[in-house]
Design an enzyme around this catalytic site. Structure first.
Site, PDB file in Angstrom:
ATOM      1  CG  ASN A  13      -1.891   1.069   1.362  1.00 49.54           C
ATOM      2  OD1 ASN A  13      -2.450   1.275   2.433  1.00 49.54           O
ATOM      3  ND2 ASN A  13      -2.163   1.804   0.303  1.00 49.54           N
ATOM      4  CG  ASN A  76      -0.947  -0.480   5.430  1.00 44.90           C
ATOM      5  OD1 ASN A  76      -0.507  -1.227   6.296  1.00 44.90           O
ATOM      6  ND2 ASN A  76      -1.829  -0.878   4.535  1.00 44.90           N
ATOM      7  CD  GLU A 200      -7.320   2.221   1.504  1.00 49.87           C
ATOM      8  OE1 GLU A 200      -6.915   3.128   2.252  1.00 49.87           O
ATOM      9  OE2 GLU A 200      -6.566   1.352   1.024  1.00 49.87           O
ATOM     10  NE  ARG A 201     -13.397   6.466   3.653  1.00 48.29           N
ATOM     11  CZ  ARG A 201     -13.854   7.373   4.495  1.00 48.29           C
ATOM     12  NH1 ARG A 201     -15.078   7.836   4.379  1.00 48.29           N
ATOM     13  NH2 ARG A 201     -13.105   7.819   5.483  1.00 48.29           N
ATOM     14  N   GLY A 210      -4.272  -1.047   6.557  1.00 50.49           N
ATOM     15  CA  GLY A 210      -4.054  -1.216   7.991  1.00 50.49           C
ATOM     16  C   GLY A 210      -5.316  -1.037   8.802  1.00 50.49           C
ATOM     17  CB  THR A 211      -8.016   1.540   8.921  1.00 50.22           C
ATOM     18  OG1 THR A 211      -8.279   1.651   7.524  1.00 50.22           O
ATOM     19  CG2 THR A 211      -7.129   2.678   9.396  1.00 50.22           C
ATOM     20  N   GLY A 212      -8.281  -1.476   7.675  1.00 50.48           N
ATOM     21  CA  GLY A 212      -9.121  -2.620   7.336  1.00 50.48           C
ATOM     22  C   GLY A 212      -8.755  -3.854   8.146  1.00 50.48           C
TER      23      GLY A 212
END
Length: 276
Positions: A13, A76, A200-201, A210-212
């Site tokens: 990413n 990330n 990812e939007r 990372g947030t996912g």
């Protein structure tokens, strides 16, 4: 005006980082971010990261997706910025304060506490976020979690059999998500292991999010599918996610600097001077 940049990535990413902590940058808007992110005519990245001074933390991190939209959080990118900073830091984001610490295995990030209320995601109207009574073809009953930005998590048998290029945009842009949403499809493979793909939007299908990974791990924990510390494996590689007893999410994983360079602002239609 010539601007220095650092190209970085976290498990594939990738980011262009502009450091405005010690010197002024020109105004950053959606068009400029999208131009830099373009992989054919710009530098190329999933997100543009802009660092700036902060009164709330050691510095501020602003995040622009490849389409120019601005988002609240990126795990990330936080690890990448933590690597660039080189020592422990508290970082102000639109999603709240996060902290980074270099470790022997990469960068550890305290991502804050997850939120589950329908208003916190946010959703268009009240409903159970633990098992939303909605479906998009084979993607059914997601759990919704906000970890600084909104996520919908679908647990499936095999994430790689889901047509994310088709279904990802349908879910992301559904009116039920007024601020759009990140779309996660995951399979639990053990009490401490999850396989994950993320749409990812504003960026599309990504090698890592990372947030996912955080949201998916928390969703699996909320449903009792895994223990409080798991390895989440994305196409780009694994991340370790722990949900501590104080409700804070801790993400640990690698970050890499790819190269450094510079560009002329005039090449991207940006004024040749910074504001007074």
């Amino acid at each position: 005006m010539r601007i220095d940049f650092t190209k970085m990535h976290g498990l594939g990413n990738d980011f262009v980082v502009l450091d405005g902590r010690t010197g002024a940058l020109p105004p950053i808007d959606a068009a400029f971010a999208a131009a830099l992110a373009d992989r054919h005519t710009g530098i190329g990245c999933d997100q543009l990261i802009v660092l700036a001074p902060s009164d709330l933390g050691d510095f501020q991190m602003l995040i622009f997706n490849a389409d120019g939209s601005q988002v609240e959080a990126c795990g990330n990118a936080t690890r990448a910025v933590g690597l660039l900073h080189g020592r422990p830091a508290t970082i102000e984001t639109l999603g709240g304060i996060v902290s980074t610490t270099p470790t022997d295995t990469g960068i550890s990030v305290e991502m804050g506490k997850p939120r589950f209320g329908w208003q916190d995601i946010p959703l268009g109207y009240a409903m159970d976020t633990h098992a939303m009574p909605v479906a998009w073809e084979e993607l059914v009953n997601p759990i919704a979690v906000n970890v600084g930005n909104p996520h919908a998590i679908f647990f499936v048998e095999d994430p790689y059999r889901i047509d994310m290029a088709r279904l990802g945009p349908l879910v992301e842009n559904d009116p039920i998500f007024p601020e759009r949403v990140n779309v996660n499809v995951a399979a639990v493979t053990a009490r401490d292991a999850i396989t994950l793909r993320v749409w990812e939007r504003g960026a599309g299908l990504t090698r890592a999010c990372g947030t996912g990974a955080c949201a998916t791990a928390i969703g699996a924990m909320k449903r009792g599918l895994v223990d409080r510390k798991v390895t989440v494996t994305l196409p780009g590689g694994p991340l370790t996610i722990e949900w501590r007893g104080d409700d804070v999410i801790v993400m640990t994983g690698p970050a890499t600097e790819s190269f450094r360079g510079s560009f002329e602002t005039a090449d991207y239609g940006i004024p040749d001077k910074v504001p007074a």
